[in-house]
Design an enzyme around this catalytic site. Sequence first.
Site, PDB file in Angstrom:
ATOM      1  CB  THR A   1      -0.893   0.002   1.271  1.00 14.00           C
ATOM      2  OG1 THR A   1      -1.949  -0.917   1.101  1.00 14.00           O
ATOM      3  CG2 THR A   1      -1.528   1.337   1.609  1.00 14.00           C
TER       4      THR A   1
ATOM      5  NE  ARG B   1      -9.950  -6.720   2.261  1.00 12.19           N
ATOM      6  CZ  ARG B   1      -8.860  -5.972   2.411  1.00 12.19           C
ATOM      7  NH1 ARG B   1      -8.474  -5.184   1.435  1.00 12.19           N
ATOM      8  NH2 ARG B   1      -8.148  -6.035   3.511  1.00 12.19           N
TER       9      ARG B   1
ATOM     10  N   GLY C   1     -10.876  -2.647   2.194  1.00  6.37           N
ATOM     11  CA  GLY C   1      -9.970  -2.743   3.341  1.00  6.37           C
ATOM     12  C   GLY C   1     -10.036  -1.528   4.254  1.00  6.37           C
ATOM     13  CG  ASP C   2      -6.532  -0.828   6.540  1.00  6.00           C
ATOM     14  OD1 ASP C   2      -6.417  -1.535   5.510  1.00  6.00           O
ATOM     15  OD2 ASP C   2      -5.576  -0.273   7.097  1.00  6.00           O
TER      16      ASP C   2
ATOM     17  CB  THR D   1       0.641  -0.379   5.005  1.00  6.94           C
ATOM     18  OG1 THR D   1       0.784  -1.523   4.150  1.00  6.94           O
ATOM     19  CG2 THR D   1       1.921  -0.203   5.796  1.00  6.94           C
ATOM     20  N   GLY D   2      -1.169  -2.933   6.029  1.00  7.97           N
ATOM     21  CA  GLY D   2      -1.145  -4.251   6.648  1.00  7.97           C
ATOM     22  C   GLY D   2      -2.436  -4.992   6.387  1.00  7.97           C
TER      23      GLY D   2
ATOM     24  N   GLY E   1      -5.799  -5.441   6.468  1.00  9.19           N
ATOM     25  CA  GLY E   1      -6.837  -4.447   6.703  1.00  9.19           C
ATOM     26  C   GLY E   1      -7.941  -4.838   7.668  1.00  9.19           C
TER      27      GLY E   1
HETATM   28  N1  ASP Z   1      -4.221  -2.374   4.304  1.00  4.88           N
HETATM   29  C1  ASP Z   1      -4.470  -2.736   2.940  1.00  4.88           C
HETATM   30  C2  ASP Z   1      -5.768  -3.489   2.869  1.00  4.88           C
HETATM   31  O1  ASP Z   1      -6.039  -4.300   3.727  1.00  4.88           O
HETATM   32  C3  ASP Z   1      -3.418  -3.601   2.331  1.00  4.88           C
HETATM   33  C4  ASP Z   1      -2.010  -3.232   2.644  1.00  4.88           C
HETATM   34  O2  ASP Z   1      -1.742  -2.262   3.331  1.00  4.88           O
HETATM   35  O3  ASP Z   1      -1.134  -3.911   2.160  1.00  4.88           O
HETATM   36  O4  ASP Z   1      -6.499  -3.294   1.926  1.00  4.88           O
END
Ligand code: ASP
Length: 340
Positions: free
Chosen positions: A201, A229, A231-232, A252-253, A255
């Site tokens: 991200t 879907r 995400g966050d 980032t991570g 979500g």
């Molecule tokens: N946080 C993002 C999501 O879950 C993905 C990511 O940060 O890699 O959509």
Amino acid sequence: MKLSISLLTVIIASGLFIASCANKNQLSDKQSVGAVSKQDWAIVIHGGAGAMSTENLSPELDREYRAALTDALNAGKKILAEGGTALDAAEQTVRLMEDNPLFNAGKGAVFTHEGRNELDAAIMDGSNLAAGAVAGVTDIRNPITAARTVMTNSPHVMLTGAGASQFAKEQGLEIVPPSYFYTDRRFNELQEVLKRDKNGTVGCCALDRQGNLAAATSTGGMTNKRYNRIGDAPIIGAGTYANNNTCAVSATGHGEFFIRWTVAHDISALMEYKGLSLKEASELVVNDKLVKAGGSGGVICVDRLGNVSMPFNSKGMFRGFATADGKEGVFIFRDEAGMR
Ligand code: ASP
């Protein structure tokens, strides 16, 4: 047992950090830049957290990522140093990373299970808590600009899918065919990881000379995601949050965890209600709460004094920062210290 090992790792890593910060110009993975006095401006960026390590990232890709992070950082620095707004710096920096196929945002976004690219983005103005977001969009070249336009030119906070595209068209934003987002690398990645989801991200948080904070996040989401879907990243308070009273955060991570733990707002709330520092609040959420929950990833954040923090609990996180007093650096791995 697994948990106590990770906690132990965190404790040991924190110790190493303190030891390695004897030189003021040096930073390590637990990067937190404590502003002695207020910074005129500060910027911090991320290009995604994940399982990258010196073993699985080639020297060539390593160089490319560092160059891309540096370019993005320089663009944001210039805006802030010349007296531009935190919002402009955050948007422009994220736009640059969206246009770079290295990152999982805009061109280069990961693929859904069905082989499409569905993009999410959000931006927030810490001076008045105005916010804008788009989610699940397939044909807007720069989702972060669409998010900002939702904030400034609509009465809404979040638009999704076809409606968001229609709005972007009406606002004169650049529309591209969905195939624009196709990259061989990401498509092949989908084929490889159809059963194993993957992260990545981009985000930027900035403090400007006027004392305003802004946060921006943009992503293609998680590889192999299904059923539209979301995400966050586009959810205010989860992956993106800014409030002049506390801080600006971009996450980032994984979500789903960042949504359930309302990560970005939790960091702000810990500062506001509990009086924690930016470093304490962000470390607590990322390296304690999220670790216990099993949510991998990290955040970048900056507070109103220009303190910067970039904790993560994954193997690596593409990241960088710069502050008005001349400190800056870009980093990828956990145990990196020092300047570029
Ligand atoms: N946080 C993002 C999501 O879950 C993905 C990511 O940060 O890699 O959509």
